[in-house]
Motif scaffolding. Structure first.
Motif, mmCIF file in Angstrom:
data_model
loop_
_atom_site.group_PDB
_atom_site.id
_atom_site.type_symbol
_atom_site.label_atom_id
_atom_site.label_comp_id
_atom_site.label_asym_id
_atom_site.label_seq_id
_atom_site.Cartn_x
_atom_site.Cartn_y
_atom_site.Cartn_z
ATOM 1 N N PRO A 1 1.009 -1.004 -0.005
ATOM 2 C CA PRO A 1 0.374 -0.203 -0.189
ATOM 3 C C PRO A 1 1.292 1.348 0.157
ATOM 4 O O PRO A 1 0.429 2.307 0.022
ATOM 5 N N ASP A 2 2.121 0.937 -0.146
ATOM 6 C CA ASP A 2 2.888 2.361 0.848
ATOM 7 C C ASP A 2 3.358 2.775 -1.273
ATOM 8 O O ASP A 2 3.125 4.378 -1.018
ATOM 9 N N GLU A 3 3.075 1.954 -2.283
ATOM 10 C CA GLU A 3 2.847 2.221 -3.179
ATOM 11 C C GLU A 3 1.774 3.867 -4.203
ATOM 12 O O GLU A 3 2.210 3.764 -4.527
ATOM 13 N N ALA A 4 0.844 3.583 -3.281
ATOM 14 C CA ALA A 4 -1.043 4.598 -3.424
ATOM 15 C C ALA A 4 0.079 5.331 -3.285
ATOM 16 O O ALA A 4 -0.090 6.282 -4.081
ATOM 17 N N ALA A 5 0.357 5.894 -2.285
ATOM 18 C CA ALA A 5 1.136 7.467 -2.162
ATOM 19 C C ALA A 5 2.452 7.969 -3.025
ATOM 20 O O ALA A 5 2.543 9.205 -3.885
ATOM 21 N N GLU A 6 3.526 6.874 -3.830
ATOM 22 C CA GLU A 6 3.626 7.301 -5.082
ATOM 23 C C GLU A 6 3.423 7.724 -6.118
ATOM 24 O O GLU A 6 4.299 8.925 -6.917
ATOM 25 N N LEU A 7 2.854 6.731 -6.215
ATOM 26 C CA LEU A 7 1.256 6.853 -7.882
ATOM 27 C C LEU A 7 0.994 8.369 -7.647
ATOM 28 O O LEU A 7 0.981 9.129 -8.349
ATOM 29 N N TRP A 8 0.752 9.099 -6.154
ATOM 30 C CA TRP A 8 -0.101 10.298 -6.544
ATOM 31 C C TRP A 8 0.729 10.853 -6.388
ATOM 32 O O TRP A 8 0.775 11.997 -6.948
ATOM 33 N N LYS A 9 2.243 11.018 -5.880
ATOM 34 C CA LYS A 9 3.252 12.051 -6.081
ATOM 35 C C LYS A 9 3.428 12.170 -7.724
ATOM 36 O O LYS A 9 3.745 13.628 -7.927
ATOM 37 N N MET B 1 1.102 11.846 -10.224
ATOM 38 C CA MET B 1 0.185 11.933 -10.999
ATOM 39 C C MET B 1 -0.085 13.548 -10.736
ATOM 40 O O MET B 1 -0.044 14.338 -11.463
ATOM 41 N N GLY B 2 0.550 14.039 -9.422
ATOM 42 C CA GLY B 2 1.042 15.707 -9.041
ATOM 43 C C GLY B 2 1.757 16.008 -9.948
ATOM 44 O O GLY B 2 1.334 17.282 -10.527
ATOM 45 N N ALA B 3 2.923 15.891 -10.055
ATOM 46 C CA ALA B 3 4.086 15.660 -11.032
ATOM 47 C C ALA B 3 3.134 16.238 -12.204
ATOM 48 O O ALA B 3 3.623 16.930 -12.971
ATOM 49 N N ARG B 4 2.715 15.655 -12.597
ATOM 50 C CA ARG B 4 1.844 14.853 -13.893
ATOM 51 C C ARG B 4 1.182 16.220 -14.798
ATOM 52 O O ARG B 4 1.470 17.576 -15.154
ATOM 53 N N SER B 5 0.385 16.440 -13.491
ATOM 54 C CA SER B 5 -0.744 17.666 -13.545
ATOM 55 C C SER B 5 -0.526 19.310 -12.767
ATOM 56 O O SER B 5 -0.977 19.586 -12.687
ATOM 57 N N GLU C 1 -8.689 23.206 -5.028
ATOM 58 C CA GLU C 1 -9.486 21.829 -4.292
ATOM 59 C C GLU C 1 -10.949 22.405 -4.460
ATOM 60 O O GLU C 1 -12.064 21.496 -4.399
ATOM 61 N N PHE C 2 -11.282 23.256 -3.949
ATOM 62 C CA PHE C 2 -12.671 23.552 -3.307
ATOM 63 C C PHE C 2 -13.582 23.401 -4.907
ATOM 64 O O PHE C 2 -14.392 23.267 -5.259
ATOM 65 N N LEU C 3 -13.276 23.268 -5.773
ATOM 66 C CA LEU C 3 -13.565 23.455 -7.081
ATOM 67 C C LEU C 3 -13.616 22.645 -7.992
ATOM 68 O O LEU C 3 -13.445 22.374 -9.159
ATOM 69 N N SER C 4 -13.298 21.547 -6.934
ATOM 70 C CA SER C 4 -12.795 20.755 -8.145
ATOM 71 C C SER C 4 -13.579 18.918 -7.611
ATOM 72 O O SER C 4 -13.634 19.349 -6.634
ATOM 73 N N THR C 5 -14.195 18.050 -8.272
ATOM 74 C CA THR C 5 -14.961 16.788 -7.865
ATOM 75 C C THR C 5 -13.862 15.943 -6.937
ATOM 76 O O THR C 5 -14.020 15.195 -7.135
ATOM 77 N N HIS C 6 -12.571 16.081 -7.590
ATOM 78 C CA HIS C 6 -11.727 15.353 -6.867
ATOM 79 C C HIS C 6 -10.511 16.505 -5.892
ATOM 80 O O HIS C 6 -10.296 17.324 -5.310
ATOM 81 N N PRO C 7 -10.068 15.102 -4.377
ATOM 82 C CA PRO C 7 -9.002 15.743 -3.603
ATOM 83 C C PRO C 7 -8.063 16.582 -4.551
ATOM 84 O O PRO C 7 -7.752 15.750 -5.486
ATOM 85 N N SER C 8 -6.893 17.550 -4.476
ATOM 86 C CA SER C 8 -5.914 17.863 -4.726
ATOM 87 C C SER C 8 -5.013 16.403 -4.417
ATOM 88 O O SER C 8 -5.118 14.880 -4.006
ATOM 89 N N SER C 9 -3.776 16.676 -5.468
ATOM 90 C CA SER C 9 -2.737 15.193 -5.116
ATOM 91 C C SER C 9 -2.626 15.286 -3.850
ATOM 92 O O SER C 9 -2.109 14.472 -3.192
#
Length: 273
Positions: A212-220, A222-226, A233-241
């Motif tokens: 499960p440690d890899e889940a946070a690495e994945l979103w890192k 994802m965050g770097a890509r976007s 965040e308050f205007l998004s359907t998703h939480p921030s990375s």
């Protein structure tokens, strides 16, 4: 009018289901007996209109991971007194040739991964994190809840237009209701679902013997890509990375503890591809 209000409240009470993962009551205006067949038909139509990758190592990996996550879900549900919960689910996992960085799961367990998301995933364990998240949307009936919330939002709009007699006031209501109900209602509701799916998903991937440690690495990644492209965040359907990484890092230890209840004490290799 009072009778209509009481009747609406009564219908709301009857139209609730219990989320087996949170124990909370959720909106369920459209029963799964109606929702699932419609979702299955839409899924088949989508596949017929898109390029599905079959027989490759990537396509087989998507299916393999999906089956392991589904087994983990059934083990968890059975252990928590929810035997038979998945009897109407028809799991299916397909890899679609599309550069979109996305994956999704329809109500009832019909899943699509786009090839574009594999470049960000980079390994099978990250695919398991994505799969766990998407499967969790289906398990927690988030699609059913979104449809119900949409119906409730429309009901509020209709009610406002009936109750407000003055044309100017009605126009102002319509202008502000759409924005207000979305920013204060629909978007937080959606972010809540994403957070729930992250939490449930990380438990499922751990029970399926993916670290499960890899889940946070994945979103890192994802965050770097976007970076710089996402709305506030308050205007998004998703939480921030950033929010997701923080939450997933906190949940990883609890997910490992939960997995130990199922005899999981070690995890599969990352499975880079």
């Amino acid at each position: 009018m009072k009778k209509a209000i009481f009747l609406s409240i009564f219908i709301l009470i009857l139209s609730c289901a219990t989320n087996p993962f949170t124990g909370k009551k959720t909106l369920a205006f459209v029963p799964n007996s109606q929702l699932f067949p419609t979702a299955f038909a839409q899924y088949d139509q989508f596949l017929s209109e898109n390029s599905v990758e079959k027989g490759t190592s990537r396509a087989e990996m998507i299916k393999r991971v999906g089956e392991r996550i589904a087994v983990a879900a059934e083990r968890w549900l059975d252990a928590n007194g929810q035997q038979g919960y998945l009897k109407d689910y028809k799991w299916e996992y397909n890899l679609v040739v599309d550069e979109t960085v996305n994956a999704w799961c329809m109500p009832g367990g019909k899943i699509v991964f786009y090839t574009g998301i594999l470049d960000v995933a980079q390994n099978e364990t990250a695919v398991a994190a994505i799969m766990g998240h998407e499967v969790s949307h289906a398990l927690a009936n988030h699609g059913q809840q979104r449809m119900s919330a949409g119906m409730l939002q429309q009901l509020g709009a209709v009610g406002g237009n009936i109750l407000i007699k003055d044309d100017q006031s009605r126009a102002a209501f319509n202008q502000y209701y759409g924005v207000g109900s979305t920013v204060l209602g629909v978007l937080p509701f959606s972010r809540k679902h994403e957070n729930e799916a992250d939490k449930i998903g990380i438990y499922l991937m751990a029970i399926a013997r993916y670290n499960p440690d890899e889940a946070a690495e994945l979103w890192k990644r994802m965050g770097a890509r976007s970076s710089g492209q996402a709305p506030p965040e308050f205007l998004s359907t998703h939480p921030s990375s950033e929010t997701r990484v923080k939450n997933l890092q906190e949940e990883a230890a609890r997910a490992k503890e939960e997995a130990r209840k199922f005899g999981v004490t070690s995890y599969r290799p990352l499975g880079k591809f």
